[in-house]
Design a protein around this motif. Sequence first.
Motif, PDB file in Angstrom:
ATOM      1  N   VAL A 103       0.838  -1.206   0.000  1.00 36.53           N
ATOM      2  CA  VAL A 103       0.000   0.000   0.000  1.00 36.53           C
ATOM      3  C   VAL A 103       0.872   1.255   0.000  1.00 36.53           C
ATOM      4  N   ALA A 104       1.948   1.243   0.780  1.00 37.82           N
ATOM      5  CA  ALA A 104       2.843   2.401   0.837  1.00 37.82           C
ATOM      6  C   ALA A 104       3.526   2.627  -0.508  1.00 37.82           C
ATOM      7  N   ALA A 105       3.978   1.563  -1.158  1.00 37.62           N
ATOM      8  CA  ALA A 105       4.636   1.703  -2.455  1.00 37.62           C
ATOM      9  C   ALA A 105       3.662   2.230  -3.505  1.00 37.62           C
ATOM     10  N   LEU A 106       2.445   1.725  -3.498  1.00 42.06           N
ATOM     11  CA  LEU A 106       1.444   2.233  -4.440  1.00 42.06           C
ATOM     12  C   LEU A 106       1.089   3.684  -4.132  1.00 42.06           C
ATOM     13  N   ALA A 108       9.292  -1.157  -5.876  1.00 43.05           N
ATOM     14  CA  ALA A 108       9.028  -1.399  -4.458  1.00 43.05           C
ATOM     15  C   ALA A 108       7.712  -2.144  -4.268  1.00 43.05           C
ATOM     16  N   ALA A 109       6.699  -1.801  -5.063  1.00 44.27           N
ATOM     17  CA  ALA A 109       5.420  -2.516  -4.982  1.00 44.27           C
ATOM     18  C   ALA A 109       5.592  -3.966  -5.410  1.00 44.27           C
ATOM     19  N   TRP A 110       6.365  -4.197  -6.456  1.00 41.42           N
ATOM     20  CA  TRP A 110       6.609  -5.570  -6.902  1.00 41.42           C
ATOM     21  C   TRP A 110       7.369  -6.351  -5.831  1.00 41.42           C
ATOM     22  N   LEU A 111       8.391  -5.732  -5.245  1.00 42.67           N
ATOM     23  CA  LEU A 111       9.144  -6.390  -4.196  1.00 42.67           C
ATOM     24  C   LEU A 111       8.284  -6.688  -2.979  1.00 42.67           C
ATOM     25  N   ALA A 112       7.329  -5.816  -2.700  1.00 43.95           N
ATOM     26  CA  ALA A 112       6.439  -6.040  -1.556  1.00 43.95           C
ATOM     27  C   ALA A 112       5.541  -7.243  -1.778  1.00 43.95           C
ATOM     28  N   THR A 113       5.262  -7.558  -3.044  1.00 42.63           N
ATOM     29  CA  THR A 113       4.424  -8.732  -3.304  1.00 42.63           C
ATOM     30  C   THR A 113       5.248 -10.010  -3.343  1.00 42.63           C
ATOM     31  N   VAL A 114       6.527  -9.900  -3.653  1.00 47.20           N
ATOM     32  CA  VAL A 114       7.369 -11.087  -3.774  1.00 47.20           C
ATOM     33  C   VAL A 114       8.036 -11.415  -2.438  1.00 47.20           C
TER      34      VAL A 114
END
Length: 87
Positions: A42-45, A80-86
Motif C-alpha cells: 500500500v505504501a509503495a502504491l 518497491a510494490a513488486w518487491l512487496a508482493t514477492v
Amino acid sequence: MMGWVDTVPMWAVRGIGAVEILGVLGLVLPPLTGVAPALALVAALGFAVLQVLAAGLHLSRGEVKETGLNVPLIVLAGVAAWLATVW
C-alpha cells in the motif's frame, strides 16, 4: 527550487510531507517486523500515486523539465510494490 510550494496552501504542503514520512515507515517497518506486510504494498502504491500527481502538478505549471525526476521515482515505486508482493 520548489516553486509550487508558494502556490499550494501550507496545510497541503505539510500533509504531503506527512504522507511521505508515513509512506517511508510503511515501506520499512512491515518487512523488518513481519507485521502487516501488505502495508508495504500500500505504501509503495501510495508513493507511485504521489509521484503521478506531482508530475501532473509540474505539467500544469509548465515545468516540463522537472517531471524528469518523477518518472524514475514512479518506476522505483513500482519496483518497491513488486518487491512487496514477492518478499
